[in-house]
Design a protein around this motif. Structure first.
Motif, PDB file in Angstrom:
ATOM      1  N   LEU A  51       5.864  -7.595   4.022  1.00 52.25           N
ATOM      2  CA  LEU A  51       5.961  -8.888   4.689  1.00 52.25           C
ATOM      3  C   LEU A  51       5.972  -8.702   6.205  1.00 52.25           C
ATOM      4  N   VAL A  52       5.139  -9.477   6.888  1.00 49.74           N
ATOM      5  CA  VAL A  52       5.045  -9.399   8.350  1.00 49.74           C
ATOM      6  C   VAL A  52       5.291 -10.783   8.938  1.00 49.74           C
ATOM      7  N   MET A  53       6.173 -10.837   9.941  1.00 48.61           N
ATOM      8  CA  MET A  53       6.512 -12.113  10.568  1.00 48.61           C
ATOM      9  C   MET A  53       5.875 -12.282  11.948  1.00 48.61           C
ATOM     10  N   THR A  54       5.553 -11.166  12.599  1.00 49.56           N
ATOM     11  CA  THR A  54       5.034 -11.242  13.961  1.00 49.56           C
ATOM     12  C   THR A  54       3.843 -10.318  14.138  1.00 49.56           C
ATOM     13  N   ALA A  55       2.993 -10.635  15.114  1.00 49.64           N
ATOM     14  CA  ALA A  55       1.829  -9.797  15.410  1.00 49.64           C
ATOM     15  C   ALA A  55       2.260  -8.427  15.919  1.00 49.64           C
ATOM     16  N   ALA A  56       3.405  -8.368  16.592  1.00 48.94           N
ATOM     17  CA  ALA A  56       3.890  -7.092  17.133  1.00 48.94           C
ATOM     18  C   ALA A  56       4.193  -6.087  16.030  1.00 48.94           C
ATOM     19  N   ALA A  57       4.527  -6.581  14.840  1.00 47.79           N
ATOM     20  CA  ALA A  57       4.875  -5.697  13.728  1.00 47.79           C
ATOM     21  C   ALA A  57       3.659  -5.247  12.925  1.00 47.79           C
ATOM     22  N   LEU A  58       2.481  -5.808  13.234  1.00 49.25           N
ATOM     23  CA  LEU A  58       1.293  -5.516  12.427  1.00 49.25           C
ATOM     24  C   LEU A  58       0.925  -4.033  12.396  1.00 49.25           C
ATOM     25  N   PRO A  59       0.916  -3.298  13.525  1.00 47.44           N
ATOM     26  CA  PRO A  59       0.565  -1.871  13.447  1.00 47.44           C
ATOM     27  C   PRO A  59       1.475  -1.086  12.503  1.00 47.44           C
ATOM     28  N   THR A  60       2.765  -1.370  12.544  1.00 48.54           N
ATOM     29  CA  THR A  60       3.692  -0.691  11.635  1.00 48.54           C
ATOM     30  C   THR A  60       3.418  -1.093  10.200  1.00 48.54           C
ATOM     31  N   ALA A  61       3.138  -2.380   9.992  1.00 48.80           N
ATOM     32  CA  ALA A  61       2.858  -2.870   8.641  1.00 48.80           C
ATOM     33  C   ALA A  61       1.616  -2.205   8.057  1.00 48.80           C
ATOM     34  N   ARG A  62       0.600  -2.022   8.886  1.00 50.07           N
ATOM     35  CA  ARG A  62      -0.622  -1.377   8.407  1.00 50.07           C
ATOM     36  C   ARG A  62      -0.360   0.075   7.996  1.00 50.07           C
ATOM     37  N   ARG A  63       0.476   0.768   8.728  1.00 50.24           N
ATOM     38  CA  ARG A  63       0.822   2.152   8.374  1.00 50.24           C
ATOM     39  C   ARG A  63       1.561   2.188   7.042  1.00 50.24           C
ATOM     40  N   ILE A  64       2.442   1.227   6.835  1.00 51.15           N
ATOM     41  CA  ILE A  64       3.175   1.158   5.566  1.00 51.15           C
ATOM     42  C   ILE A  64       2.209   0.855   4.419  1.00 51.15           C
ATOM     43  N   GLU A  65       1.322  -0.089   4.642  1.00 53.17           N
ATOM     44  CA  GLU A  65       0.346  -0.465   3.621  1.00 53.17           C
ATOM     45  C   GLU A  65      -0.509   0.734   3.221  1.00 53.17           C
ATOM     46  N   ASP A 110      -3.463 -10.363   3.281  1.00 55.93           N
ATOM     47  CA  ASP A 110      -3.887 -10.590   1.895  1.00 55.93           C
ATOM     48  C   ASP A 110      -3.419 -11.951   1.389  1.00 55.93           C
ATOM     49  N   THR A 111      -2.202 -12.325   1.740  1.00 54.20           N
ATOM     50  CA  THR A 111      -1.609 -13.606   1.329  1.00 54.20           C
ATOM     51  C   THR A 111      -0.861 -14.196   2.512  1.00 54.20           C
ATOM     52  N   GLN A 112      -0.883 -15.516   2.628  1.00 49.75           N
ATOM     53  CA  GLN A 112      -0.112 -16.187   3.685  1.00 49.75           C
ATOM     54  C   GLN A 112       0.871 -17.147   3.037  1.00 49.75           C
ATOM     55  N   PHE A 113       2.016 -17.298   3.667  1.00 50.79           N
ATOM     56  CA  PHE A 113       3.047 -18.198   3.128  1.00 50.79           C
ATOM     57  C   PHE A 113       3.582 -19.055   4.258  1.00 50.79           C
ATOM     58  N   SER A 114       4.098 -20.201   3.901  1.00 50.19           N
ATOM     59  CA  SER A 114       4.588 -21.139   4.920  1.00 50.19           C
ATOM     60  C   SER A 114       6.102 -21.194   4.996  1.00 50.19           C
ATOM     61  N   LEU A 147       1.316   3.214   0.882  1.00 49.62           N
ATOM     62  CA  LEU A 147       1.690   2.735  -0.454  1.00 49.62           C
ATOM     63  C   LEU A 147       0.466   2.126  -1.132  1.00 49.62           C
ATOM     64  N   PRO A 148      -0.352   2.951  -1.775  1.00 50.75           N
ATOM     65  CA  PRO A 148      -1.558   2.434  -2.440  1.00 50.75           C
ATOM     66  C   PRO A 148      -1.223   1.294  -3.391  1.00 50.75           C
ATOM     67  N   GLY A 149      -1.974   0.219  -3.275  1.00 48.90           N
ATOM     68  CA  GLY A 149      -1.736  -0.944  -4.125  1.00 48.90           C
ATOM     69  C   GLY A 149      -0.888  -2.006  -3.465  1.00 48.90           C
ATOM     70  N   ALA A 150      -0.241  -1.669  -2.345  1.00 45.61           N
ATOM     71  CA  ALA A 150       0.605  -2.640  -1.652  1.00 45.61           C
ATOM     72  C   ALA A 150      -0.250  -3.736  -1.027  1.00 45.61           C
ATOM     73  N   SER A 151       0.304  -4.938  -0.952  1.00 46.16           N
ATOM     74  CA  SER A 151      -0.406  -6.049  -0.310  1.00 46.16           C
ATOM     75  C   SER A 151       0.323  -6.461   0.952  1.00 46.16           C
ATOM     76  N   LEU A 152      -0.441  -6.881   1.943  1.00 48.09           N
ATOM     77  CA  LEU A 152       0.116  -7.316   3.225  1.00 48.09           C
ATOM     78  C   LEU A 152       0.177  -8.836   3.219  1.00 48.09           C
ATOM     79  N   GLN A 153       1.374  -9.379   3.377  1.00 46.63           N
ATOM     80  CA  GLN A 153       1.561 -10.829   3.341  1.00 46.63           C
ATOM     81  C   GLN A 153       2.232 -11.273   4.635  1.00 46.63           C
ATOM     82  N   ALA A 154       1.771 -12.384   5.183  1.00 49.02           N
ATOM     83  CA  ALA A 154       2.240 -12.812   6.502  1.00 49.02           C
ATOM     84  C   ALA A 154       2.516 -14.303   6.547  1.00 49.02           C
ATOM     85  N   LEU A 155       3.336 -14.661   7.503  1.00 54.08           N
ATOM     86  CA  LEU A 155       3.636 -16.066   7.750  1.00 54.08           C
ATOM     87  C   LEU A 155       2.358 -16.770   8.187  1.00 54.08           C
ATOM     88  N   ALA A 156       2.092 -17.927   7.606  1.00 58.77           N
ATOM     89  CA  ALA A 156       0.843 -18.651   7.857  1.00 58.77           C
ATOM     90  C   ALA A 156       0.613 -18.855   9.345  1.00 58.77           C
TER      91      ALA A 156
END
Length: 346
Positions: free
Chosen positions: A8-22, A41-45, A25-34
């Motif tokens: 789960l990613v809440m801010t653009a600043a966290a995206l580089p770290t999130a991509r490294r985590i993704e 991969d998925t957005q939530f509100s 972890l093969p099979g992991a999905s990246l989901q972010a605040l709309a």
């Protein structure tokens, strides 16, 4: 099958770290605040509802957000004694990794893994289950992983709390304290057979077989390697079970022997004629002619037996080509290379 982790990613600043985590972890999905990350991969509100839905579905969560947000979201759903999938909070820069729940079901192991990937610190506050205390892609000395390319997806499943079944005799796997289930989809297999494994099955070979070999100085490497490969196929033994190539010390300089050890990526170990002669009572094909030439009644069988130790035994007796011989002997368990003859002086 256990659900794949969600990052789960809440801010653009966290995206580089999130991509490294993704990526780790093969099979992991990246989901972010709309509206924050359009390529997620998925957005939530509604963040709180989304976290609660994932938690209720027992989906492992790695969230790049304040730990307090996660705690507020899942607090109403926590039940004493229930089995919770891991929830891990990670700082935007990846320096702090905090397992919040599910420590006993992969949370601590997941936090340690992510900390290692990100170069951060895992804040482990509960002992949890010792799942993956030893990385499955780095088996202990004396063992070989046949399909390291499949380690990541298997470990991702285990980090998420998936049970495993163990086939074969591998005390070090049993001692890891993994959650066992005879009907599990994930298999850890210990065998000498030439199995290839898969993304749901890791195959471990005990290095307990010694390939005894002898050849003339004029023997070509391809002749000796082909003979050895044929011997392994005949014995139904994986190359990963080989602990060493062994031979008579006076033959150690033969280019084909050196190439054979390099081909199987194992050390070449040698014995004196006196050492090999002591193996005569255990030889399947003792030869007076070989004795007259070398001072021992068998080079390939003798070297294989000497290398496998007093508790070892032949599993394939001497096989011959025009200029070479090979034999296979196996010890009851993984071999200590220090105890196998000595390194050649080449």
């Amino acid at each position: 099958m256990t659900a794949s982790p969600v990052v789960l990613v809440m801010t653009a600043a966290a995206l580089p770290t999130a991509r490294r985590i993704e990526a780790a972890l093969p099979g992991a999905s990246l989901q972010a605040l709309a509206g924050r990350l359009p390529d997620a991969d998925t957005q939530f509100s509604d963040t709180i509802d989304h976290i609660r839905g994932l938690f209720a579905a027992r989906v492992p969560i790695i969230a790049l957000c304040p730990a307090e947000l996660l705690i507020r979201a899942i607090a109403p759903l926590l039940q004493a004694g229930s089995r919770a999938s891991p929830i891990v909070a990670v700082s935007e820069d990846g320096t702090s990794v905090v397992p919040l729940v599910g420590a006993a079901f992969g949370g601590n192991a997941l936090a340690r893994h992510l900390a290692a990937v990100l170069g951060g610190q895992a804040a482990i506050t509960a002992p949890g289950n010792p799942v993956l205390a030893l990385a499955l892609d780095q088996p202990p000395a004396g063992w070989c992983l046949a399909n390291p390319q499949d380690a990541a997806p298997v470990m991702a499943e285990l980090y998420a709390g998936a049970p495993v079944r163990i086939e074969g005799d591998a005390p070090w796997l049993v001692a890891m304290g993994l959650p066992f289930d005879d009907s599990a989809d994930i298999t850890l297999c210990a065998t000498t057979a030439p199995l290839t494994g898969s993304p749901t099955c890791l195959v471990y070979h005990p290095r307990r077989v010694v390939l005894g070999a002898g050849c003339s100085q004029t023997c070509r490497a391809d002749e000796l390697i082909a003979l050895a490969e044929a011997a392994l196929r005949e014995a139904d033994i994986a190359a990963g079970t080989l602990a060493a190539v062994a031979s008579l010390d006076r033959k150690a300089g033969a280019p084909a022997l050196i190439a054979l050890a390099q081909h199987f990526a194992v050390p070449l170990r040698v014995f004196s004629a006196e050492d090999l002669e002591r193996e005569t009572p255990r030889l399947a094909n003792p030869s007076d002619l070989v004795f007259a030439q070398t001072g021992c009644h068998g080079v390939s069988e003798g070297a294989a037996l000497a290398g496998s130790g007093p508790q070892g035994g032949l599993i394939l007796d001497k096989r011959k080509s025009e200029r070479a011989t090979v034999a296979l002997a196996a010890a009851p368990g993984p071999l200590d290379l220090v105890a196998i003859g000595h390194a050649p002086e080449i």
